[in-house]
Design a protein around this motif. Structure first.
Motif, mmCIF file in Angstrom:
data_model
loop_
_atom_site.group_PDB
_atom_site.id
_atom_site.type_symbol
_atom_site.label_atom_id
_atom_site.label_comp_id
_atom_site.label_asym_id
_atom_site.label_seq_id
_atom_site.Cartn_x
_atom_site.Cartn_y
_atom_site.Cartn_z
ATOM 1 N N THR A 151 -30.067 11.538 -16.306
ATOM 2 C CA THR A 151 -29.062 12.534 -15.934
ATOM 3 C C THR A 151 -28.073 11.965 -14.927
ATOM 4 O O THR A 151 -26.854 12.131 -15.053
ATOM 5 N N LEU A 152 -28.646 11.270 -13.943
ATOM 6 C CA LEU A 152 -27.788 10.738 -12.889
ATOM 7 C C LEU A 152 -26.885 9.618 -13.413
ATOM 8 O O LEU A 152 -25.742 9.470 -12.952
ATOM 9 N N VAL A 166 -25.827 4.646 -5.362
ATOM 10 C CA VAL A 166 -26.359 6.006 -5.327
ATOM 11 C C VAL A 166 -27.826 5.912 -4.930
ATOM 12 O O VAL A 166 -28.653 5.402 -5.683
ATOM 13 N N ILE A 191 -29.658 11.162 -2.109
ATOM 14 C CA ILE A 191 -29.594 12.211 -3.122
ATOM 15 C C ILE A 191 -31.014 12.621 -3.498
ATOM 16 O O ILE A 191 -31.826 11.776 -3.885
ATOM 17 N N HIS A 251 -17.256 10.101 -5.339
ATOM 18 C CA HIS A 251 -17.787 11.461 -5.478
ATOM 19 C C HIS A 251 -19.300 11.391 -5.493
ATOM 20 O O HIS A 251 -19.899 10.908 -6.460
ATOM 21 N N LEU A 254 -31.283 7.394 -4.387
ATOM 22 C CA LEU A 254 -31.943 8.527 -5.036
ATOM 23 C C LEU A 254 -33.400 8.607 -4.632
ATOM 24 O O LEU A 254 -34.123 7.598 -4.652
ATOM 25 N N ARG A 286 -33.527 14.759 -5.915
ATOM 26 C CA ARG A 286 -33.642 15.425 -7.212
ATOM 27 C C ARG A 286 -35.113 15.650 -7.520
ATOM 28 O O ARG A 286 -35.962 14.877 -7.084
ATOM 29 N N PRO A 317 -22.969 12.436 -6.056
ATOM 30 C CA PRO A 317 -23.641 13.424 -6.905
ATOM 31 C C PRO A 317 -24.306 14.499 -6.049
ATOM 32 O O PRO A 317 -24.600 14.278 -4.870
ATOM 33 N N LYS A 318 -24.543 15.640 -6.658
ATOM 34 C CA LYS A 318 -25.184 16.747 -5.934
ATOM 35 C C LYS A 318 -26.610 16.384 -5.552
ATOM 36 O O LYS A 318 -27.307 15.697 -6.283
ATOM 37 N N SER A 319 -27.000 16.860 -4.406
ATOM 38 C CA SER A 319 -28.373 16.675 -3.949
ATOM 39 C C SER A 319 -29.038 18.027 -3.796
ATOM 40 O O SER A 319 -28.397 19.009 -3.411
ATOM 41 N N GLU A 370 -24.037 11.342 -14.979
ATOM 42 C CA GLU A 370 -23.137 11.921 -13.986
ATOM 43 C C GLU A 370 -22.268 10.877 -13.292
ATOM 44 O O GLU A 370 -21.134 11.143 -12.925
ATOM 45 N N THR A 371 -22.862 9.705 -13.047
ATOM 46 C CA THR A 371 -22.187 8.738 -12.174
ATOM 47 C C THR A 371 -21.608 7.541 -12.917
ATOM 48 O O THR A 371 -20.840 6.774 -12.337
#
Length: 490
Positions: A97-98, A44, A85, A188, A46, A87, A190-192, A101-102
């Motif tokens: 948080t990430l 991921v 991603i 999946h 970031l 944030r 994570p939202k960006s 989520e992941t």
DNA sequence: GCAAACTTGAA
DNA sequence: TCAAGTTTG
């Protein structure tokens, strides 16, 4: 490559790695990114927009750069099968948080060396490790770790020349590592957040209109710039970098500031050329790269250097200059063409030729007797290559309050400097068109031109072009007495 | 503790 | 020629 995966398979399966990117938006010679790729688990990638850096948020010129750099980097990641991603928030919280989520169990990053950043990293690393997350940081923003070098007596260096000798004595910097060929993403993503919503581009769109004609943010632009520099300009570097009209400098500083290319990549691009290019030119260029190392060396040992005089005796200096003086300097309306050309180049291009930076900075500090910190802040606002170490160190050097023991009476004469380094006025005419018709003889001193010459050149001093803001000889005397009083008070 | 050295100058 | 003062080995 599979070893790690097997080691972890009992506990966490293929829990992803979070790769935290900062001012290192590149794929090549990126140790954290390479290590993340080599783990063989999803990555991921970031980037965090953090609320406050030490000196506040990035200036608008560098924000313009960051916008494009992030966009390019995301494209580069897509070619490796991944995405960037985005944030916002306090970095430790964002990463927690990430992780939630992941299911990531590992965080990698390249070290940063600005005091606030490295302090934050230390805190975040401790907190994550306490929570059972593996954290690993990597080198790569500098050729050598800045805290490593010491004088024979064990103190940090204050003077460049011995620093350079010690740097050379360490041998060649490590070779750059290659970019990985893939960087698998989790199933999946994570939202960006949306880059456009970050509103990094200037609100006055015409301000940065020329930036994109000159600069190509991103790793590909950096490598292209490096290649062209080595091909075309390196062979004549020493003369070229002193000639504003030619601009023989590398133009790599904004790329280095954003970490789109590593100093090791730059360094090793100048290896193996000795048959074509004189070694003197290569050494001169490398010395400039090492000045950046030296600036970080100083910053690590003087964390408040962007704000505080390294030589505290200068705390008592009686700065002068009012808002109007400062504003005229910012706008390039000092009445000294070489200073005005530089300040206007800065505004239009987000950069200023090295030689002219010294002249313009000296004018602010010595001729106007305005606190160097105001100049530092303006440069940070307008430079695409603003760097927390370089900017503070160089302003302190000009102001004479830095680590070196430069003579306090060294005051640049803006007329003579202009005539020496831009004798035909090519640079001045490019950025100060209202004096362009003056003959070379007066191009750096329009205030001394006879009325007939001014008329011929369509100049009315005080109307079409400003009268000089100061009488340089008097300003020089004023600066010398101000500096002398600081010295005597000690 | 001593001598040499020190990014970028001006008049 | 002038003119500083500290750092480094």
């Amino acid at each position: 490559m599979n070893k790690n995966r097997n080691d972890r398979s009992t506990s966490s399966g293929s829990a992803p790695t979070i790769l935290w990117l900062r001012k290192d938006l590149r794929l090549g010679d990126h140790h954290a990114l390479k290590a993340a790729a080599d783990r063989g688990v999803p990555v991921v990638a970031l980037y965090i927009r953090e609320p406050g850096e030490d000196l506040g948020p990035l200036g608008p010129a560098q924000s313009w750069w960051l916008h494009h750099s992030l966009a390019r980097f995301d494209e580069d990641l897509q070619r490796l099968g991944n995405r960037l991603i985005l944030r916002s928030g306090e970095a430790g919280k964002v990463i927690e948080t990430l992780i939630a989520e992941t299911g990531a169990d590992t965080v990698y990053w390249n070290r940063r060396y600005d005091p606030a950043g490295s302090a934050a990293d230390t805190r975040i690393k401790a907190a994550l490790e306490k929570a059972g997350v593996a954290v690993q940081s990597f080198a790569g923003q500098l050729l050598h770790e800045p805290m490593r070098m010491k004088t024979k007596s064990g103190t940090p260096f204050r003077v460049y020349a011995p620093f350079w000798r010690a740097f050379e004595a360490q041998g060649e910097p490590d070779l750059p590592v290659d970019a990985p060929s893939t960087l698998p993403a989790p199933a999946h993503l994570p939202k960006s957040e949306s880059l456009d919503n970050w509103a990094l581009l200037p609100t006055q769109p015409d301000w940065a209109s020329e930036f994109s004609a000159i600069w190509t943010p991103g790793e590909a632009g950096a490598r292209d710039r490096l290649e062209r520099f080595v091909e075309e300009r390196l062979k004549d570097y020493r003369a070229g970098r002193e000639t504003p009209a030619r601009d023989g400098s590398s133009g790599l500083s904004p790329h280095l500031a954003m970490g789109e290319i590593s100093p090791a990549t730059v360094w090793h691009a100048t290896n193996g050329l000795s048959s074509r290019i004189k070694s003197d030119e290569i050494v001169a260029f490398r010395r400039e790269i090492v000045w950046r190392e030296y600036a970080y060396h100083l910053l690590v040992h003087h964390p408040d250097l962007p704000r505080v005089n390294i030589n505290r005796r200068f705390d008592r200096l009686d700065w002068q200059g009012d808002e109007d003086d400062f504003r005229r300097w910012c706008r390039g309306e000092t009445g000294f063409p070489i200073v005005d050309a530089g300040m206007r180049q800065l505004w239009r291009h987000g950069a200023m030729h090295n030689r002219v930076r010294m002249i313009a900075a000296s004018f602010l500090v010595k001729d106007l007797l305005i606190d160097w910190r105001r100049g530092e802040a303006w440069f940070r606002h307008t430079l695409v290559d603003a760097d927390p170490a370089n900017n503070g160190v160089n302003w302190q050097w000009v102001a004479g309050c830095g680590a070196d023991a430069a003579p306090f009476f060294r005051v640049f004469n803006p007329i003579l400097q202009g005539e020496k380094f831009d004798p035909k006025g090519i640079y001045v005419r490019r950025f100060v068109p209202e004096v362009a018709k003056l003959p070379d003889r007066y191009i750096h001193r329009p205030f001394e031109a006879p009325a007939s010459v001014l008329a011929e050149a369509c100049i009315t001093l005080g109307k079409t072009y400003p009268k000089p803001q100061v009488d340089h000889a008097k300003a020089r005397d004023r600066a010398l007495s101000a500096y002398r009083s600081v010295k005597d008070a000690a």
